[in-house]
Enzyme design. Structure first.
Site, PDB file in Angstrom:
ATOM      1  N   GLY A   1       1.289  -1.296  -0.080  1.00  0.00           N
ATOM      2  CA  GLY A   1       0.188   0.104   0.006  1.00  0.00           C
ATOM      3  C   GLY A   1       1.375   0.985   0.014  1.00  0.00           C
ATOM      4  O   GLY A   1       2.307   1.035   0.460  1.00  0.00           O
ATOM      5  N   THR A   2       0.233   2.352  -1.008  1.00  0.00           N
ATOM      6  CA  THR A   2       1.282   3.763  -0.637  1.00  0.00           C
ATOM      7  C   THR A   2       0.929   5.011   0.007  1.00  0.00           C
ATOM      8  O   THR A   2       1.188   4.842   1.231  1.00  0.00           O
ATOM      9  CB  THR A   2       1.272   3.702  -2.227  1.00  0.00           C
ATOM     10  OG1 THR A   2       0.256   3.816  -2.939  1.00  0.00           O
ATOM     11  CG2 THR A   2       2.199   2.810  -3.289  1.00  0.00           C
ATOM     12  N   THR A   3       0.623   5.750  -0.219  1.00  0.00           N
ATOM     13  CA  THR A   3       0.084   6.700   0.148  1.00  0.00           C
ATOM     14  C   THR A   3      -0.453   7.196   0.947  1.00  0.00           C
ATOM     15  O   THR A   3      -1.670   7.731   1.236  1.00  0.00           O
ATOM     16  CB  THR A   3       1.139   8.308  -0.536  1.00  0.00           C
ATOM     17  OG1 THR A   3       1.623   7.390  -1.024  1.00  0.00           O
ATOM     18  CG2 THR A   3       0.415   9.219  -0.057  1.00  0.00           C
TER      19      THR A   3
END
Lengths: 266, 281
Positions: B53-55
């Site tokens: 998962g990123t931001t």
């Protein structure tokens, strides 16, 4: 050197039961009633900090009378059991029936083992369902027997008298104010037949409210809200949304927390 | 196995033992193999391919704090999932957002939620916000072994401090190092761009609406320059998750509310692709 006396098993058990019953009868009474939107717990308890009624899990609450240190350790054990089970499987897999069975085994084991003194406690485990018919209330006396109750239950000191008073007057479709006032009336009757009037600060009141939007249905009634319901002035439905009752009593938001996995619905 | 609590038919002694109000402590004592960091992993060659998962971004405003996350999960250069959720309520007054290995992150969040709930039930009152932030630190530290094998989890914790009556943000590194952020913060692969964006947009006196718009702008900027961050997907109606925490508690914005903000931001970007402009001096 003294010779040990022979005591028959019947006599030994009867002695243990009497010991436990006497201990429990010294405590103040506690009643549980079903009402239209859930289950209400009312205890005579002047302490703000040492609770007789507590949350165990989303829809399950625990109430007890007797010796505080003994039921407190059972309460924490139950919370650990429920949380571990919910973490291992799913929140839905934690049930009052499972918990009540576990308590029954635990109390029964202690009662019949000669090594430990019997616990002087009487427990109630209740789970609120989608409708009054699905509510579950289990009563667990000191010896580990388990009784499936419905409607109204009284435990602790003077419980026979309180219980029969409640039994005659209780209906499942009472609103919260009615149920609460009936509970308080019944607790105020002492064995001599005299009535005492219990005020809000002598009572500990908590609910399992099936209408509560959060996943966790347990809620304490405190301060002004409780006093208003006892007065019966219009019997307003308890305001939702947390803020005010917590702020008023100066308590931490212990009854507010949204169900952890469910907050997205709010 | 020790964790089989039905074997004697009664509560095992460990359950009735007086002690800590922490579920984490109880679990480490009773069934340590169930902790996210409690497993021993075989040695592996090279990085493990997992879903990431990123931001995540957060910003304070007068009266609370907002925490938001994009919806993209990637595995290498593939999009693994378009509508993943990385922002979760921790309890009534706090939320946690997670960047990094998705599987472990979700497990960690469940345990963290339970830790806060368990403490509250046993003690009868909730932990302080500082206390919650510290508990999360301990849990990240417990995952360090896996982080060193490439399975890192980096959370962001935001909540309303009931004592101090304001929103606060805490960020972490993989070793559990905790730092309080003033005003705004971002984690994850797009965080560099999101942080730059918030730096230009954030002010201390923002209102709730302005703050939610600012975090959506920041996520838009992150998605613009980082391939692992997903922008608002207007065709599929997948929008960022935006959670607001005030003295009234945790509230996740509805899909309609977020889509309103996201569409407004998107419309404006059709005119100005780089977004709102700050004066040079």
């Amino acid at each position: 050197m003294s010779t040990p006396f022979y005591v028959s098993p019947q006599q030994a058990m009867a002695d243990r039961a009497e010991y436990a019953r006497k201990g429990i009868a010294r405590g103040r009474g506690l009643v549980v009633l079903q009402y239209a939107d859930g289950i209400v717990f009312v205890a005579e308890n002047p302490s703000r900090a040492l609770h007789k009624v507590s949350e165990i899990y989303d829809r399950i609450a625990f109430a007890a009378t007797g010796k505080y240190n003994e039921y407190e350790s059972l309460r924490i054990g139950g919370t650990r059991y429920a949380d571990l089970r919910g973490y291992t499987y799913d929140r839905e897999d934690v049930t009052a029936r499972g918990l009540a069975n576990l308590y029954a085994q635990t109390l029964g084991n202690i009662f019949s083992s000669g090594a430990e003194k019997p616990y002087e406690v009487e427990l109630l485990v209740a789970e609120v369902g989608e409708s009054p018919a699905e509510d579950e209330i289990y009563r667990l006396p000191h010896d580990g027997s388990i009784i499936d109750e419905h409607g109204s239950v009284a435990v602790g000191g003077n419980s026979d008298q309180i219980g029969s008073y409640l039994g005659q007057r209780h209906r499942d479709d009472m609103d919260l104010g009615e149920a609460l006032r009936l509970a308080v009336e019944s607790l105020g009757r002492d064995s001599g037949g005299n009535d005492r009037t219990l005020t809000a600060d002598q009572l500990e009141v908590a609910l399992l409210d099936r209408k509560r939007p959060q996943q966790r249905k347990f809620k304490r009634l405190l301060g002004r809200q409780l006093a208003e319901l006892l007065d019966g002035a219009g019997t307003p439905a308890p305001a939702e949304g947390g803020g005010e009752e917590a702020a008023e009593s100066g308590a931490a938001p212990d009854e507010g927390a949204a169900g952890a996995e469910d907050g997205s619905k709010d | 196995m020790a964790a089989n609590f039905h074997d004697q038919g009664r509560l095992p002694a460990a359950f009735l033992r007086p002690g800590s109000s922490s579920f984490l402590d109880f679990l480490s004592d009773y069934a340590p193999e169930r902790l996210p960091g409690g497993r021993s992993l075989p040695p592996v060659e090279g990085p493990v391919e997992t879903v990431h998962g990123t931001t995540i971004v957060a910003a304070t405003f007068s009266g609370g704090v907002v925490l938001a996350g994009d919806r993209r999960a990637t595995m290498g250069n593939m999009i693994a999932q378009r509508d993943v959720e990385k922002v979760f309520p921790a309890d009534e007054f706090s939320a946690v957002g997670i960047a990094g290995t998705a599987g472990i992150a979700v497990e960690l969040v469940r345990l963290f939620q339970l830790e806060l709930e368990h403490f509250e039930k046993v003690e009868g009152h909730a932990l302080s916000l500082e206390g919650k932030a510290n508990r999360l630190s301990t849990m990240i530290r417990g995952n360090l072994g896996m982080a060193l094998q490439g399975l890192a989890v980096v959370p962001m914790f935001a909540g309303y401090d009931v004592e101090r009556q304001r929103g606060r943000i805490f960020s972490y590194d993989v070793t559990g190092g905790r730092s309080e952020e003033l005003g705004f913060a971002a984690v994850g692969s797009g965080s560099i761009f999101a942080r730059g964006s918030l730096k230009k947009l954030h002010r201390d006196d923002l209102g709730e609406e302005q703050a939610t718009t600012a975090v959506v702008q920041a996520l838009y900027d992150a998605a613009d320059d980082d391939s692992a961050t997903g922008g608002p997907d207007l065709a599929r109606r997948i929008f960022p998750i935006v959670a607001v925490i005030t003295e009234d508690g945790y509230r996740r914005l509805t899909e309609d509310e977020v889509s309103g903000i996201a569409r407004a931001v998107h419309e404006a970007r059709l005119q100005l692709p780089n977004g709102p402009q700050a004066p040079v001096l």
